[in-house]
Design a protein around this motif. Structure first.
Motif, PDB file in Angstrom:
ATOM      1  N   PHE A  31       0.817  -1.214   0.000  1.00  0.00           N
ATOM      2  CA  PHE A  31       0.000   0.000   0.000  1.00  0.00           C
ATOM      3  C   PHE A  31       0.852   1.266   0.000  1.00  0.00           C
ATOM      4  O   PHE A  31       0.501   2.255  -0.650  1.00  0.00           O
ATOM      5  CB  PHE A  31      -0.995  -0.006   1.159  1.00  0.00           C
ATOM      6  N   ILE A  32       1.973   1.240   0.690  1.00  0.00           N
ATOM      7  CA  ILE A  32       2.868   2.404   0.679  1.00  0.00           C
ATOM      8  C   ILE A  32       3.372   2.663  -0.741  1.00  0.00           C
ATOM      9  O   ILE A  32       3.417   3.803  -1.198  1.00  0.00           O
ATOM     10  CB  ILE A  32       4.050   2.200   1.662  1.00  0.00           C
ATOM     11  N   ARG A  33       3.728   1.586  -1.450  1.00  0.00           N
ATOM     12  CA  ARG A  33       4.238   1.721  -2.821  1.00  0.00           C
ATOM     13  C   ARG A  33       3.149   2.053  -3.839  1.00  0.00           C
ATOM     14  O   ARG A  33       3.381   2.787  -4.782  1.00  0.00           O
ATOM     15  CB  ARG A  33       4.903   0.412  -3.270  1.00  0.00           C
ATOM     16  N   ASN A  34       1.950   1.488  -3.680  1.00  0.00           N
ATOM     17  CA  ASN A  34       0.961   1.483  -4.756  1.00  0.00           C
ATOM     18  C   ASN A  34      -0.268   2.358  -4.538  1.00  0.00           C
ATOM     19  O   ASN A  34      -1.048   2.551  -5.464  1.00  0.00           O
ATOM     20  CB  ASN A  34       0.499   0.050  -5.035  1.00  0.00           C
ATOM     21  N   VAL A  35      -0.480   2.863  -3.326  1.00  0.00           N
ATOM     22  CA  VAL A  35      -1.667   3.680  -3.046  1.00  0.00           C
ATOM     23  C   VAL A  35      -1.210   4.948  -2.340  1.00  0.00           C
ATOM     24  O   VAL A  35      -0.688   4.899  -1.226  1.00  0.00           O
ATOM     25  CB  VAL A  35      -2.699   2.921  -2.176  1.00  0.00           C
ATOM     26  N   HIS A  63      -0.450  -5.657  -9.882  1.00  0.00           N
ATOM     27  CA  HIS A  63      -0.279  -4.449 -10.684  1.00  0.00           C
ATOM     28  C   HIS A  63      -1.290  -3.363 -10.330  1.00  0.00           C
ATOM     29  O   HIS A  63      -1.393  -2.357 -11.035  1.00  0.00           O
ATOM     30  CB  HIS A  63      -0.353  -4.776 -12.183  1.00  0.00           C
ATOM     31  N   SER A  64      -2.022  -3.566  -9.259  1.00  0.00           N
ATOM     32  CA  SER A  64      -2.975  -2.550  -8.814  1.00  0.00           C
ATOM     33  C   SER A  64      -2.223  -1.310  -8.355  1.00  0.00           C
ATOM     34  O   SER A  64      -1.168  -1.412  -7.706  1.00  0.00           O
ATOM     35  CB  SER A  64      -3.834  -3.079  -7.661  1.00  0.00           C
ATOM     36  N   GLU A  65      -2.784  -0.149  -8.677  1.00  0.00           N
ATOM     37  CA  GLU A  65      -2.113   1.109  -8.327  1.00  0.00           C
ATOM     38  C   GLU A  65      -3.128   2.247  -8.312  1.00  0.00           C
ATOM     39  O   GLU A  65      -3.992   2.318  -9.182  1.00  0.00           O
ATOM     40  CB  GLU A  65      -1.021   1.401  -9.359  1.00  0.00           C
ATOM     41  N   LEU A  66      -3.016   3.090  -7.300  1.00  0.00           N
ATOM     42  CA  LEU A  66      -3.858   4.291  -7.198  1.00  0.00           C
ATOM     43  C   LEU A  66      -2.974   5.429  -6.684  1.00  0.00           C
ATOM     44  O   LEU A  66      -2.780   5.574  -5.479  1.00  0.00           O
ATOM     45  CB  LEU A  66      -5.042   4.046  -6.255  1.00  0.00           C
ATOM     46  N   VAL A  67      -2.412   6.185  -7.620  1.00  0.00           N
ATOM     47  CA  VAL A  67      -1.475   7.249  -7.247  1.00  0.00           C
ATOM     48  C   VAL A  67      -2.077   8.642  -7.422  1.00  0.00           C
ATOM     49  O   VAL A  67      -1.451   9.636  -7.063  1.00  0.00           O
ATOM     50  CB  VAL A  67      -0.148   7.141  -8.036  1.00  0.00           C
ATOM     51  N   THR A  68      -3.288   8.723  -7.951  1.00  0.00           N
ATOM     52  CA  THR A  68      -3.971   9.998  -8.110  1.00  0.00           C
ATOM     53  C   THR A  68      -4.165  10.668  -6.753  1.00  0.00           C
ATOM     54  O   THR A  68      -4.560  10.010  -5.789  1.00  0.00           O
ATOM     55  CB  THR A  68      -5.358   9.776  -8.761  1.00  0.00           C
ATOM     56  N   GLN A  69      -3.886  11.967  -6.679  1.00  0.00           N
ATOM     57  CA  GLN A  69      -4.146  12.721  -5.462  1.00  0.00           C
ATOM     58  C   GLN A  69      -5.644  13.015  -5.402  1.00  0.00           C
ATOM     59  O   GLN A  69      -6.183  13.684  -6.273  1.00  0.00           O
ATOM     60  CB  GLN A  69      -3.341  14.025  -5.455  1.00  0.00           C
ATOM     61  N   LEU A  70      -6.316  12.491  -4.397  1.00  0.00           N
ATOM     62  CA  LEU A  70      -7.767  12.577  -4.310  1.00  0.00           C
ATOM     63  C   LEU A  70      -8.225  13.827  -3.570  1.00  0.00           C
ATOM     64  O   LEU A  70      -7.564  14.281  -2.638  1.00  0.00           O
ATOM     65  CB  LEU A  70      -8.318  11.353  -3.569  1.00  0.00           C
ATOM     66  N   THR A  71      -9.382  14.338  -3.971  1.00  0.00           N
ATOM     67  CA  THR A  71     -10.023  15.385  -3.188  1.00  0.00           C
ATOM     68  C   THR A  71     -10.692  14.720  -1.991  1.00  0.00           C
ATOM     69  O   THR A  71     -10.857  13.489  -1.935  1.00  0.00           O
ATOM     70  CB  THR A  71     -11.105  16.112  -4.015  1.00  0.00           C
ATOM     71  N   GLU A  72     -11.107  15.508  -1.028  1.00  0.00           N
ATOM     72  CA  GLU A  72     -11.797  14.963   0.141  1.00  0.00           C
ATOM     73  C   GLU A  72     -13.079  14.248  -0.271  1.00  0.00           C
ATOM     74  O   GLU A  72     -13.398  13.176   0.250  1.00  0.00           O
ATOM     75  CB  GLU A  72     -12.109  16.080   1.135  1.00  0.00           C
ATOM     76  N   LYS A  73     -13.806  14.819  -1.217  1.00  0.00           N
ATOM     77  CA  LYS A  73     -15.060  14.207  -1.687  1.00  0.00           C
ATOM     78  C   LYS A  73     -14.792  12.853  -2.349  1.00  0.00           C
ATOM     79  O   LYS A  73     -15.502  11.878  -2.098  1.00  0.00           O
ATOM     80  CB  LYS A  73     -15.765  15.149  -2.662  1.00  0.00           C
TER      81      LYS A  73
END
Length: 195
Positions: A31-35, A63-73
């Motif tokens: 999770f540290i690497r991929n999210v 290969h799952s990855e979520l690096v997008t900076q998310l808004t609070e919503k």
């Protein structure tokens, strides 16, 4: 572990602790690497731990990855949706006759954030597929049911996302949802939802 200690099997207790600790560390490092979002990481880690306690084998595609900076919503929506879909998957695999297994894949390549959560449960009968997202509809026993998928659907619609249901390769249900990185605002303009 308590049983091993009561039986004076300290070596087995230590082996068990080491095995559990190693698995937990592997998840944390993944999770540290991929999210990039700590809240999404936390809900995923919490659900993996819960699955482990319930005896459910849970695999996250490497290969799952979520690096997008998310808004609070976005973050709040994702945490609620992921939590509800995992809970449904837990119920399904524990009801089913197959070995309890959940597979997860997520990515933010392209214009959308995409998640797939599939299970080895009994699946959803064809006659229920049209109704499964309606508030109050449930095939489960008890009160306060039929809320989760309707809530998931509402959250995703408000975010401009989509939720679909397919048959899983594991034999049960496969829920796929997307959330756009940009939200169409009033007047047809697009708002950037990511930093």
């Amino acid at each position: 572990m308590s049983g091993f200690l009561q039986l004076n099997q300290t070596k087995k207790a230590v082996e068990y602790i080491n095995k559990e600790s190693k698995e937990q560390q592997e998840w944390i490092h993944f999770f540290i690497r991929n999210v990039s979002d700590s809240y999404v990481s936390a809900v995923l880690l919490g659900k993996l731990n819960r699955a482990h306690e319930l005896g459910i084998k849970t695999e996250i595609h490497p290969h799952s990855e979520l690096v997008t900076q998310l808004t609070e919503k976005q973050r709040d929506g994702l945490v609620t949706v992921i939590g509800n879909l995992f809970e449904n998957a837990f119920d399904a695999v524990l009801e089913g006759e197959n070995d309890p297994v959940i597979h997860v894949f997520f990515t933010d390549m392209g214009h959308d954030i995409l998640f797939e959560i599939e299970d080895s449960g009994p699946g959803i009968a064809k006659k229920h597929i049209e109704k499964v997202f309606q508030k109050g509809f449930t095939t489960k026993e008890g009160t306060h049911r039929g809320i989760g998928l309707a809530l998931v659907q509402q959250i995703l619609e408000e975010a401009g996302g989509e939720l679909s249901l397919e048959t899983s390769e594991l034999g049960g249900a496969c829920f796929i949802f997307t959330v756009p990185k940009e939200l169409k605002a009033e007047g047809g303009q697009y708002e950037q939802l990511v930093n």
